[in-house]
Scaffold this motif. Structure first.
Motif, PDB file in Angstrom:
ATOM      1  N   ALA A 203     -59.022  17.851  15.590  1.00  0.00           N
ATOM      2  CA  ALA A 203     -59.413  18.622  14.418  1.00  0.00           C
ATOM      3  C   ALA A 203     -60.691  19.388  14.703  1.00  0.00           C
ATOM      4  O   ALA A 203     -61.599  18.886  15.355  1.00  0.00           O
ATOM      5  CB  ALA A 203     -59.623  17.694  13.216  1.00  0.00           C
ATOM      6  N   ILE A 204     -60.720  20.629  14.231  1.00  0.00           N
ATOM      7  CA  ILE A 204     -61.928  21.436  14.279  1.00  0.00           C
ATOM      8  C   ILE A 204     -62.183  21.925  12.865  1.00  0.00           C
ATOM      9  O   ILE A 204     -61.321  22.576  12.267  1.00  0.00           O
ATOM     10  CB  ILE A 204     -61.794  22.645  15.222  1.00  0.00           C
ATOM     11  N   VAL A 205     -63.332  21.580  12.306  1.00  0.00           N
ATOM     12  CA  VAL A 205     -63.637  21.990  10.943  1.00  0.00           C
ATOM     13  C   VAL A 205     -64.927  22.794  10.917  1.00  0.00           C
ATOM     14  O   VAL A 205     -65.806  22.615  11.737  1.00  0.00           O
ATOM     15  CB  VAL A 205     -63.789  20.770   9.995  1.00  0.00           C
ATOM     16  N   LYS A 270     -72.629   8.308  12.628  1.00  0.00           N
ATOM     17  CA  LYS A 270     -73.697   8.840  11.785  1.00  0.00           C
ATOM     18  C   LYS A 270     -73.848  10.354  11.891  1.00  0.00           C
ATOM     19  O   LYS A 270     -74.279  11.003  10.939  1.00  0.00           O
ATOM     20  CB  LYS A 270     -75.037   8.191  12.176  1.00  0.00           C
ATOM     21  N   LEU A 271     -73.515  10.924  13.047  1.00  0.00           N
ATOM     22  CA  LEU A 271     -73.794  12.333  13.301  1.00  0.00           C
ATOM     23  C   LEU A 271     -72.556  13.219  13.369  1.00  0.00           C
ATOM     24  O   LEU A 271     -72.681  14.437  13.444  1.00  0.00           O
ATOM     25  CB  LEU A 271     -74.582  12.475  14.610  1.00  0.00           C
ATOM     26  N   GLN A 272     -71.363  12.645  13.359  1.00  0.00           N
ATOM     27  CA  GLN A 272     -70.134  13.428  13.471  1.00  0.00           C
ATOM     28  C   GLN A 272     -69.568  13.690  12.075  1.00  0.00           C
ATOM     29  O   GLN A 272     -69.102  12.763  11.404  1.00  0.00           O
ATOM     30  CB  GLN A 272     -69.113  12.653  14.301  1.00  0.00           C
ATOM     31  N   PRO A 273     -69.601  14.927  11.569  1.00  0.00           N
ATOM     32  CA  PRO A 273     -69.115  15.208  10.217  1.00  0.00           C
ATOM     33  C   PRO A 273     -67.684  14.731   9.956  1.00  0.00           C
ATOM     34  O   PRO A 273     -67.384  14.223   8.875  1.00  0.00           O
ATOM     35  CB  PRO A 273     -69.209  16.739  10.132  1.00  0.00           C
ATOM     36  N   LYS A 330     -74.210  15.227   5.002  1.00  0.00           N
ATOM     37  CA  LYS A 330     -74.639  13.845   5.223  1.00  0.00           C
ATOM     38  C   LYS A 330     -75.198  13.623   6.627  1.00  0.00           C
ATOM     39  O   LYS A 330     -75.984  12.703   6.845  1.00  0.00           O
ATOM     40  CB  LYS A 330     -73.472  12.886   4.975  1.00  0.00           C
ATOM     41  N   THR A 331     -74.774  14.441   7.581  1.00  0.00           N
ATOM     42  CA  THR A 331     -75.266  14.292   8.954  1.00  0.00           C
ATOM     43  C   THR A 331     -76.514  15.126   9.211  1.00  0.00           C
ATOM     44  O   THR A 331     -77.105  15.033  10.299  1.00  0.00           O
ATOM     45  CB  THR A 331     -74.174  14.695   9.956  1.00  0.00           C
TER      46      THR A 331
END
Length: 440
Positions: A203-205, A270-273, A330-331
């Motif tokens: 997935a690429i968002v 924590k850092l990956q949307p 959030k990230t």
């Protein structure tokens, strides 16, 4: 494993009660530890160890459980009560006589303390050591510094920032919860099979793992639809997996105006949307789609040829603009916020932070204890309050061993010239090693 396993050793063949009785014979009846150990069959070293614990902490405060927790002296509640007593005593705070006689705070105080600060004893989730220790201030700050650099250099607006990640879709789904009679131990739900086939879903968002050869194909697909150019580049943030180090893919990215920023290792949670706000929802809707498919196709298993339709059903329900934008927010990626994480977020990595720093975070329960017992009105007779951290410092990992010849991974801008050159040199060395082994 046999239902009634026959013991092949005498190791710990005694019960908790037998151990307690033996300790009482030595500590209260003043019998010889050698004699008691011989009569009861309890190893003398074990008996002596528990006798010492009883002399130091009292019989009621020693845990005689021979299970996994047999090495613990106090329960969690007792640890908190004992720490409160030590803290108050170190700061000359007036305390009840019951605290002094028991050498710990009372149960009523503990429950009131937990109520005032909305605390509860909970069972923690199992988290790997690599995940908890890698998410530290140094790694996170390095990532945000790289993110800030590429944003300032290329002026990326929010619509030009992307996140790429993979997850696994399996032909054996996780069934949903069902209603069942209370007390019934086994409740079944039909699935496709016991073991399934994994298919990687990439997935690429904007605001499962794959092999490195596929990354080039994914980037070509991205270029076809998003049209990045050297004059109008796009930023893709992705994790630290080896599959993202294809030299061919890096060359293609640089030629087509794609800036690749790699996350620190073991920090995706924590850092990956996509991990933070999208994939969990996707898995829920995917499992629901699989369950519906099984109901509509009785007697048929799910195969890899059905996965595209199942993913197509779950995708629009989970990859919503709200979920995606929340993931970036959030990230701290978009809008940019390098202070998105608090001191408590880095608490798990505290044990391996070397050297110890006075500015490192301490557990919220200790901070609450510090604030409460140090508040105005308490009769402290010292100017500098002794903190709980000074009384009972957090354990720290020992010094690292000699550095091994292993290159540590970190957040990097993969398409940056020096980084790309280093990767090319490393790949060339690996190819030379492979060729040399084949010639041998």
């Amino acid at each position: 494993m046999p239902r009634n396993k026959i013991r092949t050793t005498e190791h710990r063949s005694y019960s908790d009660d037998q151990l307690l009785s033996a300790v009482k014979q030595v500590s209260e009846e003043h019998k010889s530890a050698r004699y008691v150990a011989k009569v009861t069959g309890i190893p003398r070293a074990t008996l002596n160890r528990y006798v010492i614990k009883v002399k130091e902490f009292g019989l009621e405060n020693v845990n005689f459980n021979l299970g996994r927790d047999h090495l613990k002296i106090f329960t969690m509640e007792q640890e908190i009560r004992r720490l409160a007593f030590e803290f108050a005593n170190a700061n000359n705070v007036a305390i009840p006589d019951g605290w002094k006689s028991n050498k710990m705070a009372g149960k009523d105080w503990l429950y009131s303390f937990m109520t005032r600060h909305t605390l509860s004893l909970r069972t923690p989730e199992q988290t790997s050591l690599s995940t908890t220790t890698s998410f530290n201030k140094h790694n996170v700050n390095l990532f945000f510094n790289n993110l800030k650099e590429v944003k300032e250099t290329f002026g990326f607006p929010p619509q030009d920032v992307y996140n790429l990640d993979e997850t696994a879709c399996t032909t054996v789904h996780k069934p949903p919860k069902v209603l069942a009679k209370r007390g019934q131990k086994i409740v079944g739900q039909i699935t496709s099979a016991e073991r399934g086939t994994l298919v990687t879903f990439v997935a690429i968002v904007r605001t499962g793992w794959m092999i490195s050869d596929l990354l080039s194909s994914v980037l070509k697909h991205f270029v076809e639809h998003e049209r990045p150019t050297v004059a109008n580049p796009k930023l893709i943030i992705m994790d630290n997996h080896e599959s993202h180090l294809s030299i061919e893919a890096l060359d293609f990215a640089k030629e087509n105006g794609i800036i690749l920023l790699r996350l620190p290792p073991h920090c995706s949670h924590k850092l990956q949307p996509l991990d933070v706000a999208v994939f969990r929802s996707f898995k829920k809707f995917y499992n629901a789609a699989c369950n519906t498919w099984m109901i509509n196709n009785p007697g048929k298993p799910i195969t890899i040829y059905s996965l595209a339709g199942l993913v197509g059903d779950a995708f629009p329900k989970s990859f919503t603009p709200v979920n995606i934008s929340n993931g970036f927010k959030k990230t701290g990626i978009e809008p940019f916020n390098s202070d998105i994480f608090t001191e408590e977020d880095f608490l798990s990595a505290f044990v391996t932070d070397r050297p110890a720093s006075p500015h490192q975070p301490i557990a919220s329960i200790l901070r609450n204890l510090d604030e409460e017992l140090s508040s105005p009105g308490l009769p402290l007779v010292v100017d500098a309050v002794v903190s709980p951290e000074e009384i009972r410092p957090h354990p720290k990992a020992p010094p690292r061993k000699e550095a091994r010849n292993i290159k540590k991974k970190r957040s990097t801008i993969l398409t940056d010239a020096p980084t790309k050159k280093a990767l090319e040199e490393e790949a060339a060395k690996q190819n030379e090693t492979v060729v040399a082994k084949k010639e041998i």
